[in-house]
Design an enzyme around this catalytic site. Structure first.
Site, short mmCIF file in Angstrom:
data_model
loop_
_atom_site.label_atom_id
_atom_site.label_comp_id
_atom_site.label_asym_id
_atom_site.label_seq_id
_atom_site.Cartn_x
_atom_site.Cartn_y
_atom_site.Cartn_z
N GLU A 166 112.53 166.81 34.79
CA GLU A 166 111.76 165.93 35.70
C GLU A 166 112.57 164.77 36.30
OE1 GLU A 166 108.35 164.84 33.34
OE2 GLU A 166 107.79 166.91 32.97
N GLU A 271 106.27 176.52 31.39
CA GLU A 271 105.16 175.83 30.70
C GLU A 271 103.83 176.25 31.31
OE1 GLU A 271 105.81 171.57 30.68
OE2 GLU A 271 107.94 171.77 30.22
#
Ligand code: G3I
Length: 385
Positions: A166, A271
Site C-alpha cells: 500500500e 486478499e
C-alpha cells in the site's frame, strides 16, 4: 463446528452474530465439498489467510479443513512488524513459526505478509528515545535488521513475500508514509533489494488494494517498470481484491490484470473477499484500515442469514472474476481468500464494527455457499490441461 466458530467469534472480539435464528437457519451439518486446490490445480494456487486462533489450533477442525481446500496460506496478522517485534529487541515468532510448520506439513505455499507497510508498524521503528523522527541511516539499519530477523529466519521456506504494502494512493500519488518521508523517494528499490538479500529464493511482490482503479493502476505500472529498468528484484503484483457486489466492474478488473500481466510479472489476487453489505456513504471505498463508521440497522441487514437472491448475486460476482482469472492463467499465479469462512473474515468489523458480513465461499459453519459452486464451475479450463 457451529458452536466452536461462535465461541471463537466471542473470544476473538469478532462480534459475530450467533443468535438462535441464525443458528437454526444454518442447522445442517457441514459437508465435505470438492477441493478448490484440486479444481484449479492446472491454473493457479488457491490460498487462504489465517489468524492466530486458527494457526494455534484453537478452533478444532479448521486447520484440517483449510489444508483440504487450499494449497497456499498467508498469515493474516502474525508476520506484521507490530506482531513480530512490537518493541525494540522484543521478538515474538511463535505464531509465524507455527504457520510455516503447518504449511510445510500440508504441502501449502507460505506467503509472507508483509515486510514494509505504513500501518501496523510500531512507532518505535521511526522514532528515537526522545520520540523524535530518526534519520535515514538509522531507519535503514532498523529495516535491514528486520529483514534479516524475519525474512532471513524463514529464508528458503517462503514461497513469496508481500514486500511492500500500500505505497500508492488511489489517485496514483505516493502515500506520504514515514518510510518515504525518512528514507526518501527511492525507498521502494531499497526495500526490494534488502528483501532479496534476506531471502534470495522468495518471490517478491508489491501488494495494494483498489488496484483496479486506473489512477493507481497506471502509477503501479510506472513504478514497477522503473524497478525493472534498474534490475531491482520484483517478481509479482498482488491485487488485494476486497470487492463488493457492484465493484469493480469486469472492465476495470481485466484492464488492471492485463496491465500488470504485460509487465511480465506474476499477478495474484492476494486478499479476496466479496462483501454483501452496504458501504457507509460517508467513507471512501477501500481497505484503508483507518476508515470507520457507526453501526446502524440499515448497514447490517443480514444478521439472520444471507437471503437467496443476495447469495446468488455474490455467486455471480465471484464467477465473473474467476472466469477472467482462469482466462489469464498464463500469468495469474495465485488467488488467496482473506480468511477461511464468513465467521473469521475481517469485513465483519470493517469499516463498521460488529456487523454480520458473508464475504467468503464458506459460511460460518464451513459449508460451501452458492459462491463456492459458482467458482468451482469456472475451473473447467484448468482441468483440461
Ligand atoms: O487480537 C486482538 C484481540 O485480542 C483484541 O481483543 C481485539 C480488540 O480490538 O483486537 C484484536 O486484534 C485485531 C486483529 O485484527 C485481529 O482481529 C486488531 O485490533 C485489528 O487491528 C486487526 O486488524 C487486521 C488489520 O489488517 C490491521 O492489521 C485484520 O485482522 C486484517 O485482516 C487486516 O488485513 C489487512 C492486510 O494486512 C492488508 N490489506 C488490507 C487488509 C484488511 O485491512
Amino acid at each position: 463446528m457451529k458452536q466452536v466458530l461462535c465461541s471463537l467469534a466471542a473470544s476473538a472480539s469478532l462480534l459475530i452474530t450467533c443468535g438462535p435464528a441464525f443458528a437454526q437457519e444454518n442447522a445442517a451439518p457441514a459437508t465435505n465439498p470438492a477441493a478448490l486446490k484440486e479444481a484449479f490445480d492446472g491454473c493457479f494456487l488457491v490460498g487462504t489467510a489465517m489468524n492466530r486462533w486458527f494457526i494455534m489450533d484453537e478452533v478444532p477442525g479448521v486447520l484440517d479443513f483449510a489444508a483440504s481446500q487450499f494449497n497456499a496460506v498467508t498469515a493474516e496478522n502474525a508476520m506484521k512488524w507490530g506482531r513480530i517485534n512490537p518493541s525494540k529487541g522484543d521478538y515474538h515468532f511463535g505464531i509465524a513459526d507455527a504457520l510455516v510448520d503447518y504449511a510445510e506439513a500440508n504441502d501449502m505455499a507460505v506467503i509472507g505478509h508483509t515486510l514494509v507497510w505504513h500501518s501496523q508498524t510500531p512507532d518505535w521503528v521511526f522514532e528515537n528515545w526522545r520520540g523524535q523522527s530518526v534519520d535515514r541511516d538509522t531507519l535503514l539499519e532498523r529495516l535491514e535488521q528486520h529483514m534479516e530477523k524475519v525474512a532471513g529466519r524463514y529464508s528458503g521456506r517462503i514461497h513469496g513475500w508481500d514486500v511492500l504494502n500500500e505505497a500508492i494512493l488511489d489517485d496514483g500519488s505516493w502515500r506520504d508514509s514515514p518510510w518515504r518521508r525518512i528514507l526518501g523517494e527511492d525507498y521502494v528499490a531499497t526495500v526490494f533489494e534488502m528483501a532479496h538479500e534476506a531471502d534470495p529464493q522468495a518471490e517478491l511482490y508489491y501488494n495494494d488494494y483498489n488496484m483496479y482503479l486506473p489512477g493507481k493502476r497506471d502509477a503501479v505500472v510506472a513504478m514497477v517498470k522503473d524497478l525493472q529498468d534498474r534490475g531491482v528484484p520484483i517478481h509479482g503484483i498482488g491485487m488485494q481484491g476486497h470487492f463488493g457486489l457492484d465493484r469493480p466492474s469486469v472492465e476495470d478488473f481485466t484492464a488492471a490484470l492485463d496491465a500488470y500481466g504485460a509487465l511480465g510479472l506474476k499477478v495474484m489476487i492476494t486478499e479476496m473477499d466479496v462483501t454483501v453489505l452496504p458501504w457507509p456513504e460517508t467513507l471512501e471505498v477501500g481497505a484503508d484500515i483507518s476508515a470507520a463508521a457507526e453501526n446502524r440497522q440499515e448497514l447490517d441487514p443480514y444478521t439472520a442469514g444471507l437471503p437467496d437472491d443476495i447469495a446468488q448475486a455474490q455467486a455471480d460476482q465471484y464467477a465473473a472474476f474467476f472466469r477472467e482469472l482462469v482466462a489469464r492463467r498464463d500469468f495469474v499465479s495465485r488467488v488467496t481468500f482473506w480468511g477461511v469462512s464468513d465467521a473469521d473474515n475481517w469485513k465483519n468489523n470493517f469499516p463498521v464494527r460488529g456487523r454480520t458480513d458473508h464475504p467468503m465461499l464458506f459460511d460460518r459453519y464451513l459449508r460451501p455457499k452458492p459462491a463456492f459452486d459458482a467458482v468451482m464451475a469456472e475451473a473447467g479450463p484448468c482441468r483440461a490441461e
